[in-house]
Structure formats: C-alpha cells, structure tokens
Design a protein around this motif. Structure first.
Motif, PDB file in Angstrom:
ATOM      1  N   VAL A   1      24.759 -18.603 -32.175  1.00  0.00           N
ATOM      2  CA  VAL A   1      25.469 -17.926 -30.864  1.00  0.00           C
ATOM      3  C   VAL A   1      26.026 -17.819 -29.483  1.00  0.00           C
ATOM      4  CG1 VAL A   1      26.372 -15.407 -30.032  1.00  0.00           C
ATOM      5  CG2 VAL A   1      25.636 -15.876 -32.115  1.00  0.00           C
ATOM      6  N   ASP A   2      27.016 -18.676 -28.776  1.00  0.00           N
ATOM      7  CA  ASP A   2      26.859 -19.024 -27.109  1.00  0.00           C
ATOM      8  C   ASP A   2      27.422 -17.942 -26.309  1.00  0.00           C
ATOM      9  OD1 ASP A   2      26.807 -21.725 -25.547  1.00  0.00           O
ATOM     10  OD2 ASP A   2      28.509 -20.604 -24.768  1.00  0.00           O
ATOM     11  N   GLN A   3      27.605 -17.062 -26.662  1.00  0.00           N
ATOM     12  CA  GLN A   3      28.295 -16.679 -26.382  1.00  0.00           C
ATOM     13  C   GLN A   3      29.178 -15.058 -26.908  1.00  0.00           C
ATOM     14  OE1 GLN A   3      32.016 -16.280 -23.454  1.00  0.00           O
ATOM     15  NE2 GLN A   3      29.908 -16.363 -21.722  1.00  0.00           N
ATOM     16  N   ALA A   4      28.720 -13.412 -26.869  1.00  0.00           N
ATOM     17  CA  ALA A   4      29.558 -12.994 -27.620  1.00  0.00           C
ATOM     18  C   ALA A   4      29.474 -12.105 -26.544  1.00  0.00           C
ATOM     19  CB  ALA A   4      28.482 -11.201 -28.284  1.00  0.00           C
ATOM     20  N   GLN A   5      30.992 -11.696 -26.835  1.00  0.00           N
ATOM     21  CA  GLN A   5      31.871 -10.399 -26.132  1.00  0.00           C
ATOM     22  C   GLN A   5      32.581  -9.096 -26.291  1.00  0.00           C
ATOM     23  OE1 GLN A   5      34.909 -12.818 -23.907  1.00  0.00           O
ATOM     24  NE2 GLN A   5      34.131 -14.596 -25.019  1.00  0.00           N
ATOM     25  N   LEU A   6      32.379  -8.310 -26.326  1.00  0.00           N
ATOM     26  CA  LEU A   6      32.751  -6.355 -26.698  1.00  0.00           C
ATOM     27  C   LEU A   6      34.021  -6.768 -26.324  1.00  0.00           C
ATOM     28  CD1 LEU A   6      31.879  -4.561 -28.323  1.00  0.00           C
ATOM     29  CD2 LEU A   6      30.015  -3.846 -26.790  1.00  0.00           C
ATOM     30  N   SER A   7      34.464  -5.824 -27.204  1.00  0.00           N
ATOM     31  CA  SER A   7      36.020  -5.379 -26.357  1.00  0.00           C
ATOM     32  C   SER A   7      35.883  -3.640 -26.090  1.00  0.00           C
ATOM     33  CB  SER A   7      36.581  -5.813 -27.822  1.00  0.00           C
ATOM     34  OG  SER A   7      37.883  -4.945 -26.966  1.00  0.00           O
ATOM     35  N   ASN A   8      36.886  -3.508 -25.438  1.00  0.00           N
ATOM     36  CA  ASN A   8      36.680  -1.964 -25.662  1.00  0.00           C
ATOM     37  C   ASN A   8      36.925  -1.102 -27.024  1.00  0.00           C
ATOM     38  OD1 ASN A   8      36.600  -2.371 -22.463  1.00  0.00           O
ATOM     39  ND2 ASN A   8      39.012  -2.659 -22.890  1.00  0.00           N
ATOM     40  N   ASP A   9      37.584  -1.377 -27.758  1.00  0.00           N
ATOM     41  CA  ASP A   9      37.850  -1.040 -28.826  1.00  0.00           C
ATOM     42  C   ASP A   9      36.594  -1.249 -29.953  1.00  0.00           C
ATOM     43  OD1 ASP A   9      38.117  -3.542 -30.630  1.00  0.00           O
ATOM     44  OD2 ASP A   9      40.364  -3.543 -30.500  1.00  0.00           O
TER      45      ASP A   9
ATOM     46  N   GLY B   1      27.416 -29.299 -29.737  1.00  0.00           N
ATOM     47  CA  GLY B   1      27.873 -28.992 -28.861  1.00  0.00           C
ATOM     48  C   GLY B   1      29.488 -28.407 -28.965  1.00  0.00           C
ATOM     49  N   HIS B   2      30.310 -28.632 -30.118  1.00  0.00           N
ATOM     50  CA  HIS B   2      31.724 -28.269 -30.310  1.00  0.00           C
ATOM     51  C   HIS B   2      31.270 -26.443 -30.369  1.00  0.00           C
ATOM     52  CE1 HIS B   2      33.676 -31.461 -30.364  1.00  0.00           C
ATOM     53  NE2 HIS B   2      33.697 -31.932 -31.537  1.00  0.00           N
ATOM     54  N   LEU B   3      32.617 -26.039 -30.042  1.00  0.00           N
ATOM     55  CA  LEU B   3      32.353 -24.442 -30.289  1.00  0.00           C
ATOM     56  C   LEU B   3      33.709 -24.190 -30.600  1.00  0.00           C
ATOM     57  CD1 LEU B   3      32.141 -23.416 -26.525  1.00  0.00           C
ATOM     58  CD2 LEU B   3      30.538 -23.211 -28.472  1.00  0.00           C
ATOM     59  N   VAL B   4      33.649 -23.215 -31.813  1.00  0.00           N
ATOM     60  CA  VAL B   4      34.562 -22.786 -32.081  1.00  0.00           C
ATOM     61  C   VAL B   4      33.960 -20.756 -32.366  1.00  0.00           C
ATOM     62  CG1 VAL B   4      34.399 -24.282 -34.569  1.00  0.00           C
ATOM     63  CG2 VAL B   4      32.859 -22.505 -34.749  1.00  0.00           C
ATOM     64  N   GLU B   5      35.553 -19.731 -33.101  1.00  0.00           N
ATOM     65  CA  GLU B   5      35.041 -18.082 -32.604  1.00  0.00           C
ATOM     66  C   GLU B   5      35.059 -18.042 -34.121  1.00  0.00           C
ATOM     67  OE1 GLU B   5      36.472 -18.343 -27.796  1.00  0.00           O
ATOM     68  OE2 GLU B   5      37.941 -17.571 -29.439  1.00  0.00           O
TER      69      GLU B   5
END
Length: 357
Positions: A72-80, A92-96
C-alpha cells in the motif's frame, strides 16, 4: 534452474514446479507444500518470514527467486467510510483498489491492468495509457491487503470482490482467471466464486470463452446504452463488439453457467435517460436474462457528461420495473476521494490520507 538465470518470481511456479526445484537441489519434496502455503494461504511477502524453514533454505530461495509483493503506497479514507488504496507494484507502477463497507458486507473493488486501453469516454481510467497487465499474484495481493483493511477498520472480513477497478479484466484473461482460481482455492483465500463479479466493457469472444470454461463467478456487462449508435459514441469497443454480438455471447455464457448476469447502466443527463432509452434497455433485457444496476454518474474533469436528474432516474427505474425487470439503483461511494465508479486515476487527496508508505 541455475543461479545465473534471472531471478523468477516464485509465485509464478506451480506446486509441481516448486517440488521439482527442491528435489533437484537435494531437499525433501514436502518443502514445496510448506513454501506454497507461505506464499498463498499466509500471504508472505518475504522469505525471511517463512519461519518453519531453516535459515539455509531461506537463503537458497533468495538466491534463486524473487518475491514481488504488492504494497500500500497510500490509503485515503472517504467521509462515507470507503477506503481507496494506491497499490505499488514491484516495478513502481501504481494501481488503485477500493474497500466499500456497508452494514452487512465488505466489498473489494480490484484492478486488473495498469491503466486501460478501451478509452470509454466517461471513465477517468480510460484516459490513461495501458502500461501492462497485472499478474495473478498482484490481483491476489490487492484482495489480501483490502481484506486486512476491512478487518483492521471494521472488524469484518471481505464478503464480496468485484473486478471493477482499473483495466478491462477480459483483456488480461489468463491472469484474471488464475488470480480468481487462487482467491477461491482452499490453498489460497478459499472465497466462494459466487461472491465474485467480473465486470467487462464487452468482448464477445471472451465472454463466450468464459461460458465454455463454465466459470462459477458472476458476470456484469457495462452496457450504458442499449442502442449501437449511442454505445459507439461513449464506448469505442462497441464498434467491434456490437449489441447483437454481445447478446449471442451473453446467452451462450448463461446457458453454459447459469450464473447471474448484470447490466450496469449509468444514466447520463440528456443522453441515455429518456423513456425511449428505457424501452431499448427493456427490449435488450427480454433477450438476455439479466438484472439492471442503475449507477450514478461521477463527473470527471476529462469529460462533460452529467448525472441525470433524480426525477428522470426515478421515471427510468419505474418504467423497467413495471415491465418485470429487476432494478437496483447504486448510489456512489467515495466520491470525495475519487474512489467512485469511473473515477480511478491515481489522484491524491492529502486531507484524506490515512497511511502513506
């Protein structure tokens, strides 16, 4: 295999190939089973963590093999409560991928390609170049990591998996199939294939192939118009995979598998949201047994489509239901972090970041 060879990712080896490797190197054959369990069931991302192997054996594995785990390069938490993760691959590629929590289920939305080659006009991923396919282990790792997030944040394991992230799963057919095989295998995550849905923009010959292989998972078609002229305008793939070709392949798939079919239909304002559009969709549903998921549109900067108005959506839904079509209206989740349907394009929202590598 000699040490001079380029190191191979060990997770590309079958149990039989692992067994042959150990025997050739003077080790007991049962070591293959131990290592295979570490790689898949325990999701080990380093040889050091394989603690029931001797230090010498672990060093030998490091000499011959790589273990290219996803992180996990980065995780973001939504308001929901939705969590979007940028997964970093070994090159080095990123996928979501996205965790979508509700009261009674935890759904993982996973990617199958780095970028996409289909250029659907309403989808942010479609404006990215396709860099490469994900291999089976990279698909598997997304599920493992999203399951960890579900357990840590919500105390519930994953209940469902949807292949609705970046890329067209059927254009990465072999790796998608192998990834699902390991996700559903007792040697892997042992999840039910009935809890997995693969979403496709519509490649007729590969839908037919899924039927021929009598797969156990569910299939969803990103339809969005039951009219070739309109579908051509928003989904260039339709020019070579017409609605009639898709009808034949979907009916073949259903006859062979008896699995659920779903049509995904984004209702765009003043494009495909009239009663005539609803009638065309109804006529298509009469010829292919499927339920319809009406999906809110999530605007993107690259396109000027708008979500339809609520009264038009309701009129559209009612028209279908009155004619016996099963309809679900899917409300978007994670819009504030670009995690909703059609928004995945590696965009970062610093105020929502919860973890960073």
């Amino acid at each position: 295999m000699s040490k001079a060879d380029k190191k191979q990712d060990i997770r590309r080896l079958s149990p039989e190939e692992l067994k042959a490797f150990f025997v050739q190197n003077g080790e007991k054959a049962f070591r293959a089973k131990q290592v295979y369990e570490w790689l898949w069931k325990k999701s080990a991302h380093s040889f050091e963590s394989m603690t029931n192997l001797s230090l010498g054996l672990r060093e030998m594995l490091k000499e011959y093999f790589e273990l290219n785990g996803v992180t996990v390069d980065q995780a973001q938490l939504s308001n929901d409560g939705t969590i979007k993760s940028a997964f970093k691959l070994h090159d080095g590629h990123l996928v979501e991928g996205v965790l979508i929590p509700t009261e009674d289920r935890m759904t993982a939305c996973v990617s199958s390609q780095v970028g996409c080659s289909l250029s659907c006009k309403f989808c942010a991923t479609g404006y990215m170049d396709r860099k490469r396919n994900l291999d089976a282990a990279e698909i598997y790792d997304q599920v493992v990591l999203i399951n960890q997030q579900a357990m840590e944040k919500y105390g519930m394991p994953l209940s469902n998996i949807v292949f609705m992230g970046m890329g067209e799963p059927l254009l990465n057919y072999a790796n998608m199939m192998e990834g699902i095989r390991m996700i559903t295998s007792p040697e892997g995550l042992n999840m039910s294939p009935k809890r997995i849905t693969v979403s496709t923009a519509g490649i007729a010959k590969l839908i037919k192939k899924l039927g021929d292989e009598e797969v156990k998972f569910n299939l969803a078609l990103s339809l969005h118009a039951a009219n070739d002229e309109k579908r051509d305008r928003i989904m260039p793939i339709n020019e070579t995979n017409t609605l009639e070709a898709l009808r034949h392949s979907l009916n073949h798939y259903y006859r062979k598998t008896r699995n659920k079919l779903t049509f995904e239909y984004i209702v765009f304002y003043n494009f495909n949201d009239t009663l005539q559009d609803a009638e065309e969709l109804y006529q298509f549903c009469k010829r292919v047994p499927a339920k319809v998921n009406i999906i809110e549109y999530n605007p993107i900067s690259e396109a000027d489509f708008l979500n339809t108005e609520e009264d038009r959506l309701e009129m559209f839904r009612k028209y279908l239901e009155e004619r016996g079509v099963t309809v679900n209206v899917r409300r978007s989740r994670g819009k504030d972090i670009d995690a909703a349907c059609g928004q995945l394009a590696n965009k970062k929202h610093d105020d929502h970041v919860i973890t960073q590598a």
